[in-house]
Write a protein that holds these residues in place. Structure first.
Motif, mmCIF file in Angstrom:
data_model
loop_
_atom_site.group_PDB
_atom_site.id
_atom_site.type_symbol
_atom_site.label_atom_id
_atom_site.label_comp_id
_atom_site.label_asym_id
_atom_site.label_seq_id
_atom_site.Cartn_x
_atom_site.Cartn_y
_atom_site.Cartn_z
ATOM 1 N N VAL C 126 0.841 -1.205 0.000
ATOM 2 C CA VAL C 126 0.000 0.000 0.000
ATOM 3 C C VAL C 126 0.873 1.252 0.000
ATOM 4 N N THR C 127 1.967 1.219 0.776
ATOM 5 C CA THR C 127 2.817 2.417 0.813
ATOM 6 C C THR C 127 3.580 2.577 -0.499
ATOM 7 N N SER C 131 -2.642 3.797 -1.385
ATOM 8 C CA SER C 131 -3.660 3.091 -0.646
ATOM 9 C C SER C 131 -4.908 2.893 -1.501
ATOM 10 N N ALA C 136 -4.802 -3.576 -1.227
ATOM 11 C CA ALA C 136 -4.846 -4.290 0.055
ATOM 12 C C ALA C 136 -5.369 -5.705 -0.143
ATOM 13 N N PHE C 214 -4.725 1.764 5.972
ATOM 14 C CA PHE C 214 -3.956 1.226 4.845
ATOM 15 C C PHE C 214 -4.852 0.581 3.797
#
Lengths: 255, 266, 275
Positions: C126-127, C131, C136, C214
């Motif tokens: 995600v980073t 996001s 995810a 996240f």
């Protein structure tokens, strides 16, 4: 004579083992002469039968069926061998897929090996041949008794009209009264269909009742072989003698 | 007095009657074969006698061991009886032995439960027992663990334990079914020998008529939880009265090995 | 199907999952009010006829947000499970069918992957990729795929080494046919139960990641983020947290019970025979 199987100096050593599980073993199966491979657990009889069927590679030696090698076959030659030689295993609770209906179990070899046969009619015919109601085709194996399951396994093996039926302890998981029925069925079918039986068994009673010739295995090798009646009447090898002396027997029946 | 008297034993599991009014006597020193196919109720009769019925089973009737009512006896009492008055041998020697205990400790455990035995005596007793049941190299085998023994050797250990405390009755449930024929012959011989030596009676539960015929004086034939026939071994085999017994005996003769009458010389 | 509904776990699981799926489908075409419509004058309203579950800090309708949140939860759970199945099942078959040297190497590799926390993998992805619900979900699916492979492989091996597979081989069946007709059907109940567990786990992971920030980015409604947004109220009005929390419980429980029901009914041995 008409030789079906010719096994020449077959050896088998499993990966990681420090001695041969089998061999060297040589034997012949002649058409119409039922052969028993006799032995106790771990003697290599099952390994030998798997190698004869080409289901397990041999470490050395050769197996020929009607003059053609059974290992390394492909395509139509492989299908031809499978059609001619079929297998029945000991435990009918393990040898029928629990997810398949009886009809599909019996039909499987037909669908693979005899494309174009009308499957349903043949399945009904096969179930009738092993004295089961054709309506059993719709059932699942867990709905059947042990004896009925073993009949299904035999019906399946008969499907492609084989010349040889290799039966690995075909009745030893069954009750005594059922054993006798399945034994008679095998004998009748062998006669009727012109089958040659290769019986892998520890049970001398079954062997005595079914097979013309016998080979006794001990620790991976054949210690003695010959006509069953002669072998049982005058065993030559010490192991055969011990085996014969060990079998619990019933008292002689008054005539 | 009979060693074992079973009267009107009925076992129900989930509303189904699996053992139905069974009557069975075993006299002192007598060898009785309890014969039946799968589902005949022979194993449940045996389990009821051992006080090892599953919790879902309901048993009624009476089971007397040397006069003592043991049907419904406490677990504590049954534990004391098993390995005491009641020796047991099961089909799987593997599961009957504690995998983490040495052979010697297991051999003497029935004796230690009864009397205080010193460490030194214990070793001597174990070696003596091991020798009696024909285990090879008794001095050393008592220090081994079950997995280091063959199936036949393990069953010898179980037979030794079952007969160590001079029981009144040895209950053997398919004791040789998991074994090879040559090993089976030795174990049956051993079992018969130990029973004679200790004066115990034997109740042999089996599906194998030939095994029962070679070991037992009397046969009790069970089918669908009901005793269909009982009598002396020779009578049952020669003149079976019940049609099921006849069927069973015929099947046995058809499938079992019969020794050739005349041994030809080659 | 009927057998599944006769099974108590199967019935409850099916009802719970149907409720959530209906909510998700309904929210595609209709919600009581626009879940994104901000109304500063209507913040923290109590439940009423106009707002069945009240409103949040920005005056958005909570009930509508929960309905739309069902889309996110189900969508990401399905995506994660699809990823896990597409990667995990062939991996399991590969481990089973390859020679022992290769497969034992693969096994160790999978052990290492399993030891690596899925949550951290998700955070890393995600980073690096920004996001989003789908990033995810894919991360969760990747994490679950090795677990699927690890747990399904022994089932496949058991079915592959069985007598019926040997007989199929003796009847001339190809390894593909044995896989398809014998191994997969007989390992099937394990696979299905495994995958429904992945569904449950993925739904939970989506909520967790969104809760931590996240997962699903604002303003798309997601149960996990709704929970996070409601959190300041835990001392004053704890009941507002109940609705999103209950939704998460319902979907996770639903998938797990459905899995149990399927396991019992798919197996002809445990299925009540209809003779």
């Amino acid at each position: 004579m008409n030789t079906l199987f010719a096994v020449e100096a077959v050896r088998k050593r499993y990966r990681g083992a420090d001695r041969d599980a089998l061999g060297p073993v040589s034997l012949r199966v002649e058409a119409g002469r039922h052969l028993a491979i006799i032995g106790e657990s771990g003697c290599g009889k099952t390994t030998l039968s798997r190698i004869m069927l080409g289901l397990l590679p041999a470490s050395s030696g050769s197996v020929h069926y009607r003059g053609a090698p059974v290992h390394g076959l492909r395509g139509s030659a492989a299908r031809d061998l499978r059609r001619r030689v079929q297998l029945v295993l000991q435990d009918p609770f393990a040898s029928l897929s629990p997810r398949m209906r009886v009809g599909d179990i019996v039909a499987e070899p037909l669908r693979i090996l005899n494309r174009g046969t009308p499957v349903q009619a043949r399945v009904a015919e096969l179930l009738a041949a092993v004295e089961l109601d054709p309506a059993f085709a719709r059932r699942f194996p867990h709905e059947l008794s042990g004896g009925q399951r073993q009949r299904v396994a035999i019906a399946r093996a008969l499907g492609p009209r084989p010349e040889v039926l290799v039966a690995d302890e075909p009745v030893s998981a069954l009750d005594v009264s059922v054993q006798a029925q399945v034994l008679w069925l095998l004998r009748r079918l062998a006669e009727h269909e012109g089958l040659t039986l290769v019986l892998v068994s520890h049970d001398l009673g079954i062997v005595q009742n079914l097979c013309h010739t016998s080979a006794v295995m001990h620790r991976g090798v054949i210690v003695e072989s010959g006509a069953t009646a002669a072998l049982l009447a005058s065993p030559q090898h010490p192991y055969t003698r011990e085996l014969l002396a060990s079998v619990p027997t019933l008292p002689q029946r008054p005539q | 007095m009979n060693v074992l008297e079973i009267r009107d034993l009925t076992v129900r599991i989930g509303g189904r009657t699996v053992v139905d009014s069974v009557n069975l006597d075993v006299g002192r020193g007598e060898r009785v074969g309890l014969l039946g196919e799968s589902g005949s109720g022979k194993s449940l009769t045996c389990m009821a006698t051992l006080g090892l019925l599953p919790h879902t089973a309901r048993a009624t009737g009476s089971i007397r061991l040397v006069g003592e009512q043991i049907l419904g006896a406490t677990d504590r009492r049954m534990r004391a009886l098993r390995g005491g008055q009641l020796g047991c041998v099961f089909q799987e020697p593997q599961s009957a032995l504690d995998p983490l205990a040495r052979i010697g400790d297991q051999l003497t455990s029935p004796l230690r439960a009864r009397a205080r035995i010193s460490r030194h005596q214990r070793h001597e007793l174990a070696v003596d027992l091991a020798a009696r049941v024909g285990l090879p190299d008794p001095q050393h085998i008592v220090r081994r663990f079950p997995h280091e023994l063959s199936g036949g050797q393990r069953q010898r250990v179980v037979v030794a334990m079952a007969t160590a405390a001079a029981p009144a009755l040895v209950l053997a449930d398919e004791p040789t079914t998991a074994l090879d024929v040559t090993v089976q012959a030795h174990i049956l011989e051993l079992l018969g020998g130990r029973v004679t030596e200790t004066g115990a009676a034997l109740l042999l539960v089996t599906h194998d008529i030939a095994v029962a015929a070679t070991t037992c004086d009397r046969l009790v034939v069970l089918r669908g939880g009901i005793v269909v026939e009982q009598g002396l071994t020779g009578d049952v085999l020669r003149r079976p009265a019940h049609s099921y017994t006849r069927e069973l005996v015929d099947a046995a003769y058809a499938t079992s090995y019969t020794r050739p009458l005349v041994l030809e010389t080659a | 199907m009927i057998a599944l509904l006769r099974n108590p776990s199967g019935l409850i699981g099916a009802v719970l999952v149907t409720v959530v799926a209906t909510a998700a489908l309904l929210s595609l075409v209709w919600t009581p009010s626009d879940p994104l419509a901000v109304d500063p004058t209507a913040s923290w309203l109590a439940p009423s006829a106009a707002h069945l579950l009240g409103t949040d800090a920005l005056g958005r309708d909570s009930f509508s947000a929960l309905l739309v949140g069902a889309q996110v939860t189900l969508g990401s759970a399905l995506l994660a499970t699809t990823v896990a199945a597409i990667l995990g099942l062939p991996l399991a078959a590969f481990i089973e069918l390859t020679p022992s040297v290769v497969s034992s190497f693969l096994q160790r590799f999978i052990d290492i992957m399993i030891a690596f926390p899925t949550l951290i993998l998700a955070v890393i992805l995600v980073t690096s990729f920004g996001s989003s619900t789908w990033t995810a979900a894919i991360a969760v699916g990747l994490g679950a795929s090795v677990v699927v492979a690890r747990t399904v492989a022994p089932e496949l091996r058991r079915a592959h080494a069985s007598d019926y597979s040997l007989l199929a081989l003796a009847a001339g069946a190809s390894s593909g046919r044995i896989m398809l007709h014998h191994v997969i059907p007989n390992a099937g109940s394990t696979i299905i139960v495994r995958l429904t567990q992945v569904l449950a786990g993925a739904a939970l992971a989506e909520a967790g990641l969104s809760y931590l920030g996240f997962g699903t980015p604002a303003p798309t409604p997601s149960w996990g983020r709704t929970l996070a947004e409601m959190q300041p109220q835990i001392m004053t009005r704890p009941e507002v947290l109940l609705a999103p929390a209950l939704c998460i419980v319902i979907v996770v429980l639903g998938f797990n019970l459905l899995g149990d029901g399927l396991r019992d009914t798919l197996d002809p041995r445990t299925r009540r025979s209809n003779r």
